[in-house]
Motif scaffolding. Structure first.
Motif, PDB file in Angstrom:
ATOM      1  N   CYS A 179      -0.804   7.650  -2.029  1.00 56.64           N
ATOM      2  CA  CYS A 179       0.570   8.233  -1.995  1.00 56.64           C
ATOM      3  C   CYS A 179       0.536   9.889  -1.855  1.00 56.64           C
ATOM      4  CB  CYS A 179       1.069   7.863  -3.533  1.00 56.64           C
ATOM      5  SG  CYS A 179       1.297   6.215  -3.925  1.00 56.64           S
ATOM      6  N   GLU A 187       1.589  -6.485   5.499  1.00 60.95           N
ATOM      7  CA  GLU A 187       2.579  -5.717   4.570  1.00 60.95           C
ATOM      8  C   GLU A 187       1.789  -4.104   4.621  1.00 60.95           C
ATOM      9  OE1 GLU A 187       3.180  -7.301   0.806  1.00 60.95           O
ATOM     10  OE2 GLU A 187       4.101  -9.092   1.473  1.00 60.95           O
ATOM     11  N   ALA A 224       3.174  -0.648   5.972  1.00 66.67           N
ATOM     12  CA  ALA A 224       3.239   0.517   5.245  1.00 66.67           C
ATOM     13  C   ALA A 224       2.440   1.804   5.656  1.00 66.67           C
ATOM     14  CB  ALA A 224       2.681   0.382   3.710  1.00 66.67           C
ATOM     15  N   GLN A 266       4.405   3.442   8.385  1.00 66.79           N
ATOM     16  CA  GLN A 266       5.588   4.230   7.589  1.00 66.79           C
ATOM     17  C   GLN A 266       4.984   5.537   7.287  1.00 66.79           C
ATOM     18  OE1 GLN A 266       8.679   3.308   7.396  1.00 66.79           O
ATOM     19  NE2 GLN A 266       9.039   5.332   6.102  1.00 66.79           N
ATOM     20  N   SER A 301      10.062   8.546  -1.564  1.00 67.18           N
ATOM     21  CA  SER A 301      10.441   7.081  -1.453  1.00 67.18           C
ATOM     22  C   SER A 301       9.404   6.328  -0.727  1.00 67.18           C
ATOM     23  CB  SER A 301      11.645   7.210  -0.286  1.00 67.18           C
ATOM     24  OG  SER A 301      11.133   7.703   0.953  1.00 67.18           O
ATOM     25  N   PHE A 302       8.453   6.945   0.043  1.00 60.90           N
ATOM     26  CA  PHE A 302       7.136   6.250   0.693  1.00 60.90           C
ATOM     27  C   PHE A 302       6.388   6.103  -0.646  1.00 60.90           C
ATOM     28  CE2 PHE A 302       3.032   6.578   1.647  1.00 60.90           C
ATOM     29  CZ  PHE A 302       2.718   5.381   2.811  1.00 60.90           C
ATOM     30  N   GLU A 331       7.451   5.320  -3.688  1.00 58.41           N
ATOM     31  CA  GLU A 331       7.856   4.139  -4.417  1.00 58.41           C
ATOM     32  C   GLU A 331       7.386   2.840  -3.629  1.00 58.41           C
ATOM     33  OE1 GLU A 331       9.181   4.083  -7.100  1.00 58.41           O
ATOM     34  OE2 GLU A 331       9.088   6.041  -7.528  1.00 58.41           O
ATOM     35  N   LEU A 332       7.544   2.854  -2.117  1.00 55.91           N
ATOM     36  CA  LEU A 332       7.138   1.821  -1.344  1.00 55.91           C
ATOM     37  C   LEU A 332       5.731   1.489  -1.618  1.00 55.91           C
ATOM     38  CD1 LEU A 332       8.048  -0.243   0.937  1.00 55.91           C
ATOM     39  CD2 LEU A 332       7.252   1.610   2.415  1.00 55.91           C
ATOM     40  N   LYS A 383       4.971  -0.245  -4.992  1.00 56.97           N
ATOM     41  CA  LYS A 383       5.380  -1.572  -4.941  1.00 56.97           C
ATOM     42  C   LYS A 383       4.145  -2.513  -4.310  1.00 56.97           C
ATOM     43  CE  LYS A 383      10.405  -0.985  -4.824  1.00 56.97           C
ATOM     44  NZ  LYS A 383      11.524  -1.136  -4.230  1.00 56.97           N
TER      45      LYS A 383
END
Length: 1662
Positions: free
Chosen positions: A894, A1022, A1026, A1029, A1196-1197, A1199-1200, A1203
């Motif tokens: 993160c 997934e 990410a 992203q 926001s990344f 938070e992604l 998850k």
């Protein structure tokens, strides 16, 4: 005498016309194996290829020779007086000889391939047990009289160290090894023998026992209710053969005791000594082991550990020998024993043995000496055999060789022996390793060579007391050869360095060293020719040239007058001049092992090394300085094999050959034909080492190489002319040497003989040699070195002046070099030379340079290999962990929170896995189709099947989709995992309740692996999204950071710009790329790269300057307008309005115009500042927007990614769930394999037991048939015996009845056989008493019976009036009756034995039957367990946390009756339970009131108990009240009042005495008071007088004070007093302060010392 085979059996018998033969006179050897008793007064032992017998009383020896090789093992049978031994050859035999006749009784041939290791006779009977080692490990039982093997059995891998029969029972046999003890039982049925082994369970090393579980059928295994049955370790290991019966894991193996020796007892028990010092007693029947406890002697400070080497039984216990040379007596009582020292010996005891009568104890040491301890009224210890220290190294005759000879061992023990009976007359120890021995022909002296290079000369005139008379240190190399010439003039000493020293052999010359000759190093043999009529001695030296595979002969001549002219024959270093000794060199094109020179000095005889030939070589007549090649002149086959040696007899007409084959041949020197031959040693011991022949040729000594056996050969027949020539030469030589011998012996006897045992070479050292002298020069140095130093001294004296000049020059050169080195130290490190470069020794410098180059090359090679290994390991790891991965392992972090998410690294599935998965999927689809077809077939029978079939064909695809949806929507708790959350299809998985077969479980594992792969793939997809992203976010942040940096630079802020980047864990491929900044070491630039850089750099600089000159436009723009053509908005912050020039002047001097310009300037400045503020605020607003947008996007990344992290945890949970199911299935498969292995093993074991059952049944049937036949024969004999008894009167019916009655009484009469008295005495002295009868004793008893019957059959015992013919008939009938009775007794004993044998076989058969039944029972149990295991499946169910909460975990361990049911049933049952629970609560409330009353009653009860305790405590306190002695006395004394009255009287008398004393003291005090009153009155008067005077003085003082006050000054004395007073007060204060400080300092010192002691470790001895 020596006994050997008959002449026709011997392969070495030689037929010669002369008929000369050699025989063995005696053999001298020492035992390396155990010594045995043959009779009461004779012992025997093997030595080489002989068995030597020694009579203890007379010390005479008898020899038995084994022709076929070395004697292996020996055993004796005392009752039968036979000796058995084996030979060591391929397929050995056992020979049995009678004693003392030494005739061969029988020869036992077995199937042994290599060697017998143990032999032993039974104490009764004709039984012999043998044991062989590799490869058979076979125990065999022989009947040596009938030459048959009764039975045998193999024990692979068991190396037995001791074998013995039970003295009281020949049917028991004990075999012990360093790890096991086995007792074998022999059973006999008529002529059949059966042998069976039982192993003894030994304790652990500490003497304790371990409880071992049954390996085959363990009953103590735990029962696991969850994971299925617990099987034995053999089944877990997968063993199904015979190895499973004895399999034990490594952790279950414990170190046991190591037996060393054992012995039997009269009660058929065994005593076993162990290496750890324990003594065991083993019951012979039950094999129960008892560890006997040692009773320690309290007088000994430390317990003595005894490891028995040998054990023999005595009446009170056992005798044991240790390794330290002591014999101990173990006195055993019950289960303990006490150790006493029986006797001490000089050497460690290796073996002990009692004589047959147990009156003597034989003690054998490890050296080979034999002692006999006799148990008489006065016990004696006698040395029967005194062994030498090691094997014989060399031998020789003492001149003239008819009475004595000498031997020497490697350790330096020199012995003199009497030749006739080989009795050691004396011995002397040189205490140094020796190599050679020679006796002088010209004197009674001998010489011994040593390994250190010394030569010892011995005086052997007195054979009883030889002594060392001289010692010479020739060289530091070992002495290899010692040889005297035939006339004893010179002694030739050959050393290992290749020097042959020539010494004067006469003691009168003090054995002067005359010189030495240099020859080749590997000297093989030295031979000499010294004839009586010749003045020279010719010497031939044989040496080998191993590199060229040739042999070299060096022949030189030594004149007889050499001792007188030795200085002219030698140079300064003692070397003989080659031109004076006529040194000639010869070479052969083949190798020789031995060579001798004939007496005519024109021919050489050689023994070929690589071919079995003896060759003769003619010497050339002309001498040549070059090497001469000799060709064979005569070649004769030697009939030896192996290398050999040649010797010449003293008269030079016999050529004696010996070789490794052990055969000695004597040949004619001219024809080389053998006329005498004898095999004295065995080729297995590498044959003969050396040989010596006496001067008269009648005696030959032969020494073995490895068997340490010395053989003395004598002529039986010398062969006519051969013996006469030798004796004639002997007499001539003895006459020639007699004068010299007498003179030298006289000189030896005279006191002038120097007993100097060494050389003290002293030599002068001049001043020029002082620095070369060392401490070694003061020590004893060899003669050759001393001669070299003497020559060096002469050279030093000759060139002393020149040496001084050279030394002076060297010193000057050294000073110059030192100055250069001092200058070098002052230079810089770059210009400084290394220390070794100042060396003037160019060779040393070159050597050091080469060494450094080699070291550098070695280090470079090591580094290259290390780098290569690391590179290979790197490639392997990279290939395994990176290249082989289809999905590389990486992580995502993160931006703002410490979260890290990793993907699943995945390899590409192999073709085999894909093929297996495809097969399983296809099989599952086929099964689904089959199930569907079965349902359709079942529905066809209904009436509406056709209609439904049409609808089903239309909706077939919809049903498939519904089925998939239905299956996929099954609850997760039934699937056992959450794999459906990742979109994985689980429709093909079999239900967990249907996995019964092995194939279904394997298919399920394959499908579960595919599910795991799909889950990982889904998560990795997934993760990749990410990851992309994050790449996008980092790109966007980078773009915005460009503008942020511009704004920060415009605003001139000191903020840092946050720039996110990928870390190494996120991009692991960066690990394989090395950046320049990561390299800390300086880059290595080769010389050619440096030259290239220096050549290119000027051109690059010039080209850059030229390009700058061409760009004129850019230069002008930069100089004039700052590099831009128009002003941008961003430049407002950097814009500056220039001040007018007049502003430098003061304000008062400005003009109006200038003032206007100043106002305009201020206005422009104000406008510019306003613009700047506006622009600055806009930039700050833009900066905040950019930073906020970056923050929002990165958050926001995050938070992604959070998850995704939760998704990762869930994926890992799913994978673990699926892997748990796989592990459960794998465990079930493994357990199924274990069950299968156990079942196969039990079936195999059952087959083996059934085969054993068939064998036992056949043995029973055969035994019964033999028993029936034997019983029938026995019944026939009994019937014949009864017939003889009944028909007696019929046969003698013709004579009168009274004579018939008399004859019948005589017919019933039997003679009495009396035992011999000597036998009973012997039986009483032996601890075993009378042993059971043997076949020989039975035969002897029957012979004595028949002899007694002859006495009864005498005519004198005939009744009167009886016809002699009738008496003869009567005697024959009675003898037949007696013989028949003897047969009946023998048959009865055999019948009992056969019945016992049959009983044993029936017991064995029943035991095997029980084993079979046990196996059947185990198979049934195993099958039940297998069925239960296949039905009781382990399933995996998902439960939510908190749904099931049980306090006791043990409640869920029992699943034997568990079933799955519907949830509604449980809920209904719970409702019923609730209603019943409410009722129970009501009843509990009622009982609660009752419990309250109970509690109240209990409380009152406790109260009463506490009161009772208080009362008890008070009673205890009353009991424990203080009771004085006076009160005790009052109660104990009977006349207490009388005692009180006596005490009162005593006290009254004491009071009276005290009153008298008090009155006297009062009177004395009154007198003293009166005196004091008088003295007080006198003092009062004196005081009154003084007071009057004081008044007058005070008046005077007051007047004086007034005068002083009036004057206003003080007296000087008062000032002084006050100052002194102040000083004293101050000093007192300082003293007090110093004392206080001293006390504080002492306290602080003590505290410091205490703290210091705490910090340091205490070294006080506890």
């Amino acid at each position: 005498m020596a006994q050997s085979r008959e002449g026709e059996e011997s392969p070495y018998a030689v037929s010669s016309p002369s008929g000369a033969t050699l025989s063995v006179r005696w053999v001298q050897g020492f035992p390396k194996q155990n010594v045995h008793f043959v009779t009461e007064d004779t012992i025997c032992y093997p030595s080489g290829n002989y068995v030597i017998f020694i009579n203890i009383e007379t010390k005479t020896k008898t020899v038995l020779q084994c022709i076929n090789g070395i004697v292996g093992v020996v055993a004796t049978n005392i009752p039968y007086e036979v000796v058995a031994f084996s030979d060591r050859k391929l397929k050995p035999n056992i020979y049995i000889y009678n004693f003392p006749g030494l005739t061969r009784r029988t020869k036992l041939k077995g199937n042994i391939l290599l060697d017998y290791t143990l032999l032993t006779f039974s104490y009764c009977g004709t039984y012999l047990a043998s044991y062989s080692s590799l490869p058979e490990f076979e125990l065999a039982l022989w009947n040596w009289e009938s030459n048959v093997i009764l039975c045998k059995k193999s024990q692979p891998g068991l190396d037995v160290s001791q074998l013995s029969f039970n003295p009281m029972n020949w049917r028991q046999l004990c075999l012990s090894s360093p790890s096991t003890v086995n007792v074998w039982t022999i059973e006999r049925s008529n002529q059949e023998h059966y042998i069976k082994a039982r192993s003894v369970k030994l304790p652990l090393e500490d003497g304790t026992f371990v409880n071992e579980t049954d390996v085959l059928f363990p009953h103590s295994l735990p029962k696991d209710l969850i994971y299925g049955p617990v099987l034995p370790l053999s089944a877990i290991a997968g063993l199904v053969g015979e190895e499973a019966e004895t399999f034990r894991p490594k952790d279950d193996l414990y170190p046991l005791l190591h037996p060393t020796m054992h012995c039997w007892t009269p009660s058929s028990d065994l005593y076993v000594g162990c290496e750890e010092g324990h003594l065991l007693m083993i019951n012979g029947e039950t094999l129960k082991v008892t560890v006997l406890q040692k009773i320690e002697d309290m007088t000994q400070s430390e317990p003595h550990h005894i490891s028995p080497v040998s054990l023999v039984y005595q009446k009170d216990g056992v005798f044991a020998s240790g390794i330290e040379g002591s014999v101990y007596s173990f006195i055993i009582k019950d289960s303990s024993y006490k150790v006493e020292t029986f006797l001490e010996t000089e050497e460690p005891v290796e073996h002990m043995l009692f004589s047959p009568s147990y009156k003597m104890l034989l003690i054998q040491t490890d050296k080979g000496s034999v002692y006999i301890y006799t148990f008489n009224e006065k016990p004696t210890l006698e040395k029967v055999l005194d062994a030498c220290d090691g094997k014989f190294q060399a031998i020789d005759f003492i001149t003239p060789g008819t009475k004595y000879f000498m031997t020497v061992t490697h350790s330096g023990e020199v012995c003199i022996w009497w030749m006739e009976d080989c009795i050691c007359e004396s011995r002397i120890y040189l205490n140094t390793p020796t190599t050679a021995l020679a006796c002088s022909p010209s004197s009674h002296s001998a010489v011994v060579g040593t390994v250190d290079g010394y030569v010892y000369f011995l005086d052997v005139q007195e054979v009883d007391s030889p002594g060392v008379i001289h010692k010479a240190f020739l060289s530091k190399s070992a002495v290899q050869h010692l040889i005297f010439d035939q006339r004893g003039i010179f002694l030739f000493v050959g050393s290992s360095e290749g020097n042959i020293f020539i010494m004067n052999a006469n003691p009168s010359s003090s054995f002067e060293i005359l010189g030495f000759v240099e020859v080749s190093k590997d000297i093989l043999q030295i031979s000499t020719v010294s004839l009586l009529e010749v003045d020279v001695v010719q010497v031939l030296v044989l040496s080998s040239l191993p590199d060229a595979e040739k042999s070299r002969l060096e022949l030189f001549t030594v004149p007889k007058i050499l001792p007188t002219v030795s200085e002219s024959f030698t140079d300064e270093r003692g070397k003989l001049k080659e031109e004076l000794i006529h040194l000639n060199l010869y070479e052969m094109e083949h190798t020789l092992s031995s060579a001798v020179l004939d007496f005519q000095s024109n021919q050489i005889y050689g023994f070929c090394n690589q071919a079995p030939y003896i060759c003769s070589y003619l010497l050339p007549e002309k001498e040549d300085t070059k090497v001469c090649i000799l060709k064979p002149h005569q070649k004769v086959q030697s009939k030896h094999y192996g290398t050999g040696m040649l010797y010449l007899s003293w008269h030079g007409l016999w050529l004696i050959t010996i070789a490794k084959c052990g055969i000695l041949c004597i040949r004619d020197i001219y024809t080389l034909e053998t006329f005498a031959r004898c095999r004295s040693h065995s080729h297995q011991a590498h044959g003969i080492q050396s040989m010596r022949i006496s001067m008269d040729g009648q005696s030959i000594l032969v020494n073995g190489k490895d068997d340490s056996t010395l053989v003395y050969l004598k002529w039986k027949r010398t062969g006519g002319i051969y013996g006469d020539e030798c004796i004639d030469y002997f007499q001539k030589l003895l006459t020639f040497l007699s004068k010299t011998i007498a003179e030298e012996n006289y000189y030896l006897n005279s006191p002038r003989v120097s007993l100097d045992l060494g050389y003290d070479f002293k030599y002068s050292i001049d001043s020029s040699q002082e620095e070369l002298a060392t401490e070694e020069s003061k020590k004893e140095i060899p003669w050759i070195q001393w001669k070299s130093q003497e020559a060096v001294e002469k050279e030093i004296k000759m060139f002393s002046q020149k040496r001084k000049e050279i030394r002076r020059g060297i010193k000057e050169l050294a000073k110059t070099v030192l100055n250069m080195m001092e200058e070098n130290e002052k230079l810089d490190n770059i210009a400084k030379l290394e220390q070794q470069e100042f060396g003037l020794d160019l060779e040393e410098l070159e050597r050091l340079h080469e060494e450094s180059e080699e070291e550098v090359a070695k280090i470079r090679k090591d580094v290259e290999m290390h780098n290569l290994a690391k590179g290979y390991l790197t490639e392997v790891i990279k290939e395994e962990c990176w290249n082989a991965m289809a999905v590389k392992g990486r992580a995502l972090k993160c931006f703002h929170i410490p979260y890290v998410v990793e993907n699943f690294p995945m390899k590409e599935r192999s073709s085999e896995e894909l093929k297996e998965l495809k097969t399983v999927l296809q099989q599952k689809k086929i099964e689904a189709e089959c199930l569907k077809l079965r349902k359709e077939i079942s529905e066809v029978q209904s009436a509406v099947s056709l209609v439904k079939k049409r609808h089903e064909e239309d909706d077939e695809e919809e049903e498939d989709e519904d089925k998939i949806i239905r299956d996929s929507n099954l609850p997760n708790y039934l699937l056992g995992s959450l794999s459906t959350d990742f979109g994985v299809d689980t429709s093909l998985l079999s239900s967990q309740l249907e996995l019964h077969s092995r194939e279904e479980k394997i298919n399920q594992i394959t499908l579960l692996k595919d599910i795991i792969y799909k889950v990982k793939t889904a998560f990795n997809n997934e993760f990749d999204a990410a990851y992309k992203q994050k790449e996008f976010e980092i790109t966007r942040v980078t773009e915005r950071n460009v503008r942020i940096r511009e704004i920060i630079s415009d605003l001139e802020l000191e903020e840092t710009v946050w720039q996110p980047e990928f870390e190494d864990c996120e991009k692991p491929e960066r690990t394989f790329v090395v950046e320049d900044h990561e390299i800390t070491a300086q880059k290595h630039v080769s010389p050619w790269q440096k030259a290239k850089t220096e050549l290119i750099s000027p051109h690059e600089t010039e080209r850059w300057l030229h390009s700058q000159d061409l760009d004129v436009r850019n230069r002008a723009l930069m100089d004039m307008m700052g590099g831009v053509l128009e002003v941008k908005k961003e430049d407002i912050l950097r814009m500056v309005i220039p001040q007018p020039a007049f502003m430098i002047k003061p304000d008062a001097l400005w003009t109006e115009e200038e003032r206007k310009q100043f106002k305009e300037y201020e206005k422009k400045v104000k406008e510019l500042n306003e613009e700047r503020d506006k622009y600055r605020k806009s930039l700050e607003t833009e900066l905040k927007k950019l930073q906020n947008s970056i923050q929002e996007s990165t958050q926001s990344f995050d938070e992604l990614l959070k998850k995704l992290f939760e998704r990762r945890v869930k994926a890992e949970m799913v994978i673990n769930q699926e892997e748990l199911k796989i592990n459960n299935l794998v465990f079930s498969l493994l357990l199924e394999e274990e069950l299968t292995s156990r079942e196969i093993f039990l079936n195999n074991y059952l087959v083996r037991k059934q085969q054993e059952k068939n064998q036992t049944s056949e043995a029973i049937q055969k035994s019964r048939e033999e028993l029936d036949a034997f019983k029938e024969h026995y019944d026939n004999l009994m019937a014949e015996d009864k017939v003889l008894d009944r028909s007696f009167k019929k046969e003698f019916s013709e004579i009168p009845s009274h004579q018939v009655d008399l004859l019948y009484k005589l017919f019933k009469r039997r003679p009495r056989i009396h035992k011999q008295k000597a036998h009973t005495e012997a039986a009483s002295s032996t601890p075993f008493g009378e042993r059971p009868g043997s076949g020989k004793l039975n035969k002897d008893t029957f012979a004595h019976l028949m002899k007694a019957m002859d006495e009864l059959d005498n005519i004198n015992n005939m009744p009167e009036g009886l016809d002699p013919s009738v008496w003869d008939h009567f005697c024959a009938t009675r003898r037949a009756k007696v013989e028949n009775e003897h047969k009946v007794k023998q048959k009865a004993a055999g019948l009992v034995e056969m019945m016992a044998f049959l009983r044993k076989r029936v017991e064995d058969d029943e035991h095997v039957q029980r084993e079979i039944e046990k196996v059947f029972h185990e198979l049934l149990l195993l099958q039940d367990e297998k069925v239960k295991f296949q039905l009781n499946l382990t399933i995996q169910i998902l439960l939510k946390q908190g749904q099931v909460e049980l306090e006791n975990f043990q409640l869920i361990l029992e699943y034997s009756d568990a079933i799955l049911m519907n949830k509604t049933i449980i809920e209904d049952l719970n409702s019923v339970i609730r209603t019943q629970g409410q009722k129970k609560v009501a009843s509990m409330m009622e009982s609660k009131e009752v419990h309250k009353g109970i509690y109240q009653i209990e409380w009152e009860h406790k109260k009463m108990e506490m009161e009772m305790e208080d009362l008890n405590q008070k009673a205890w306190d009353i009991q424990m009240l203080f009771f004085s002695r006076q009160r005790q006395k009052y109660l104990n004394e009977s006349n207490y009042e009388t005692l009180i009255a006596i005490q009162i009287g005593i006290m009254e008398q004491t009071i009276q005495v005290i009153d008298k004393t008090h009155k006297k003291n009062v009177e004395n005090c009154k007198k003293l008071l009166k005196k004091l009153e008088k003295f007080s009155n006198q003092k009062d008067v004196a005081n009154y007088t003084l007071s009057c005077n004081l008044r007058e003085e005070l008046v005077a003082v007051s007047e004086r004070k007034d005068i002083c006050n009036a004057m206003g000054t003080q007296l000087t004395c008062e000032k002084i007093v006050k100052e002194r007073y102040k000083n004293m007060v101050q000093q007192q204060k300082l003293t007090n302060i110093s004392k206080q400080q001293a006390e504080q300092i002492s306290i602080l010192q003590a505290e410091v010392e205490r703290l210091r002691m705490k910090t340091f470790p205490a070294l006080v001895q506890m």
